[in-house]
Design a protein around this motif. Structure first.
Motif, PDB file in Angstrom:
ATOM      1  N   SER A 119     -10.860   0.081  -6.111  1.00 23.53           N
ATOM      2  CA  SER A 119      -9.581  -0.244  -5.414  1.00 23.53           C
ATOM      3  C   SER A 119      -9.353   0.214  -3.983  1.00 23.53           C
ATOM      4  N   GLY A 120     -10.273   1.077  -3.632  1.00 22.49           N
ATOM      5  CA  GLY A 120      -9.994   1.533  -2.123  1.00 22.49           C
ATOM      6  C   GLY A 120      -9.234   2.610  -1.878  1.00 22.49           C
ATOM      7  N   GLY A 143       3.031  -1.080  -4.369  1.00 22.38           N
ATOM      8  CA  GLY A 143       3.548  -2.456  -4.884  1.00 22.38           C
ATOM      9  C   GLY A 143       2.778  -3.658  -4.414  1.00 22.38           C
ATOM     10  N   ILE A 144       2.375  -3.521  -3.183  1.00 18.27           N
ATOM     11  CA  ILE A 144       1.397  -4.627  -2.667  1.00 18.27           C
ATOM     12  C   ILE A 144      -0.020  -4.343  -3.404  1.00 18.27           C
ATOM     13  N   LEU A 145      -0.546  -3.235  -3.707  1.00 15.95           N
ATOM     14  CA  LEU A 145      -1.925  -3.191  -4.123  1.00 15.95           C
ATOM     15  C   LEU A 145      -1.888  -3.762  -5.488  1.00 15.95           C
ATOM     16  N   ARG A 146      -0.555  -3.361  -6.420  1.00 14.65           N
ATOM     17  CA  ARG A 146      -0.547  -3.797  -7.571  1.00 14.65           C
ATOM     18  C   ARG A 146      -0.304  -5.281  -7.698  1.00 14.65           C
ATOM     19  N   PHE A 147      -0.015  -5.973  -6.665  1.00 13.68           N
ATOM     20  CA  PHE A 147       0.010  -7.546  -6.591  1.00 13.68           C
ATOM     21  C   PHE A 147      -1.655  -7.931  -6.271  1.00 13.68           C
ATOM     22  N   CYS A 148      -2.197  -7.142  -5.438  1.00 15.87           N
ATOM     23  CA  CYS A 148      -3.556  -7.386  -5.020  1.00 15.87           C
ATOM     24  C   CYS A 148      -4.551  -7.236  -6.040  1.00 15.87           C
ATOM     25  N   LYS A 149      -4.421  -6.271  -6.802  1.00 16.44           N
ATOM     26  CA  LYS A 149      -5.462  -5.940  -7.976  1.00 16.44           C
ATOM     27  C   LYS A 149      -6.842  -5.957  -7.316  1.00 16.44           C
TER      28      LYS A 149
END
Length: 501
Positions: free
Chosen positions: A251-252, A85-91
């Motif tokens: 994306s890491g 969820g956090i990574l979808r926000f970060c892109k």
């Protein structure tokens, strides 16, 4: 004399580690030993160290088994949904990545344990920072400051210590402070935004091609399986920050992703993207860090709800103080290993995988025991505190809450929370009471320094943070101290503005 030696010892320690003349673990041991001799108490050094080790041994045990427990929970995928969820926000936006770091650290800090917060935050965000070329000290600074504000939760430690020391109700101290702490947390998010914008300007804005569907946007942060071809590389490239020369960034998570800017796609960028999607070496981080690979063999999706329930039960027992925290983590780690990895070789492999972190943190804790043991045993801490309290002008008596808030910054940085709340706070409260300042105001003001405290060299959890992030402690200190101190001052100002302090 002891007052001068105490301040000189702390200053020497900070200067040497910030200039990278000594490693933190060596400085924590050798500098206090030297100053103990200067104080004429070298014959008692052994007693001071053993006393310090005895006091910090439960903390070391807690950290050791907490690292194993939460390391296993990360391995089996308990936190993957939150991370996704956090990574979808970060892109692939540096600004969003830094803000996401602050949000994730604040959310995980609800458990009241700094080590847990840093382990989960770094495990989730480190790959993104590495792939996008972002500054790792930004990650550690933002995470530590966000955790410092949240550390004031009643089960986090400082509030309970203040309540115990002054014989007050923890709720009476904490609940009125919520608006000021909320302002402090908001300031951390604003700070993360500003730092993120600076990072975006430095490394460039990474965006996805305009025609990519939402599903593809989400897949941007999910790696292809090893060897998978992924999306057509010919349609993807990465643009730099206005220079026209792209650099490959992912994306890491496993295979990297690329983004396109305006203008033609350089052939070299296309070739690099093709190499990434082909699973080539270009996608691998230089240090071999793989991040939270969704295909890792340690995942236990069938045991997800067991692990979630175990973690909730563990945190509930911690908050309710059913057992000492080291005992809870010891039992939790043993149970988590047994259920998730029933075969002995697998258990040994998981323990070995986290052995570096365990050893580094435990070593730092016991080294810090030398520092705190000498400070306390020689009487330096008491003399320093008495000198500071005695230096307060008589006219400041009616403003002892403000004085306490200001003193909490340096004192909680240079002292343990136990030393400050049980040694100094009662003295400040007595001085305030003589001028009609209620102990509750003194207790609330004493919490404002926690944002800075979490980056103190005497806080074991900070070594988990810098160790997992592969950041030098001196670099972290130079970057973080000014922002953490400013955050603490914002909390103090908000408390005074709202009439809480």
């Amino acid at each position: 004399m002891l007052t001068f030696l105490g301040f000189a010892m702390i200053a020497t320690f900070l200067v040497l580690i910030m200039l990278k003349k000594m490693s933190p673990i060596a400085a924590l041991v050798l500098i206090p030993a030297l100053f103990c001799v200067f104080a004429g108490k070298g014959a008692h050094l052994g007693d001071y160290v053993i006393d310090g080790v005895g006091k910090l041994a439960p903390t070391a045990a807690m950290l050791m088994f907490a690292i194993v427990y939460f390391g296993v929970m990360i391995d089996v995928g308990l936190f993957d949904p939150v991370v996704r969820g956090i990574l979808r926000f970060c892109k692939a936006d540096p600004m969003r990545v830094v803000v996401g770091t602050a949000v994730l650290a604040a959310i995980v800090s609800l458990d009241g344990d700094g080590s847990t917060t840093f382990m989960i935050t770094v495990s989730a965000m480190y790959p993104l920072y590495k792939r996008l070329g972002l500054s790792l000290v930004v990650m550690t600074g933002v995470a530590a400051t966000a955790n410092g504000v949240m550390n004031t939760l009643p089960w986090g430690g400082p509030t309970a210590r203040a309540a115990t020391a002054l014989k007050l109700d923890a709720a009476d101290i904490f609940v009125p402070m919520i608006p000021a702490l909320a302002v402090g947390l908001l300031f951390v998010f604003v700070l993360a935004y500003v730092l993120g914008v600076k990072e975006r300007r430095r490394v460039g804005m990474l965006v996805l091609p305009g025609q990519v569907e939402r599903e593809a946007v989400e897949e941007e942060l999910v790696p292809a399986a090893p060897g998978a071809s992924g999306a057509p590389a010919a349609t993807e490239a990465l643009a730099g920050s206005g220079s026209g020369s792209g650099s490959v960034a992912g994306s890491g998570f496993g295979a990297g992703s690329v983004a396109a800017g305006a203008g033609p796609v350089p052939a070299s960028a296309t070739a690099s993207a093709a190499a990434l999607h082909a699973g080539g070496d270009a996608a691998a981080p230089e240090d071999g860090f793989q991040g939270l690979d969704p295909h890792r063999p340690t995942l236990r999706p069938r045991l997800y709800w067991f692990n979630a329930g175990l973690t909730v039960a563990l945190l509930t027992a911690m908050i309710m103080e059913l057992l000492p925290i080291p005992v809870l983590f010891l039992l939790g780690a043993a149970l988590a290993l047994t259920v998730n990895f029933p075969h002995m070789p697998d258990q040994k492999a998981r323990i070995a995988a986290h052995a570096d972190n365990v050893l580094n943190v435990a070593g730092m804790v016991f080294a810090a025991a030398v520092f705190t043991g000498v400070l306390t045993g020689t009487g330096m801490v008491k003399h320093m505190a008495d000198w500071l309290v005695g230096a307060i002008p008589e006219g400041m008596g009616p403003h002892m809450a403000l004085v306490t808030g200001l003193l909490s910054l340096p004192l909680t940085y240079f002292m343990s929370n136990d030393g400050f709340y049980f040694g100094v706070l009662p003295v400040l409260a007595e001085a305030g009471a003589a001028h009609g300042v209620p102990p509750l105001e003194i207790a609330r003001a004493s919490l404002v320094g926690q944002a800075l405290h979490m980056s103190s060299p005497l806080v074991p959890a900070v070594y988990v943070l810098v160790g997992m992030a592969k950041v030098e402690f001196g670099d972290h200190t130079r970057f973080t101290v000014k922002w953490a101190a400013l955050t603490s001052l914002v909390v103090l100002a908000a408390g005074m503005l709202f009439g809480i302090i």
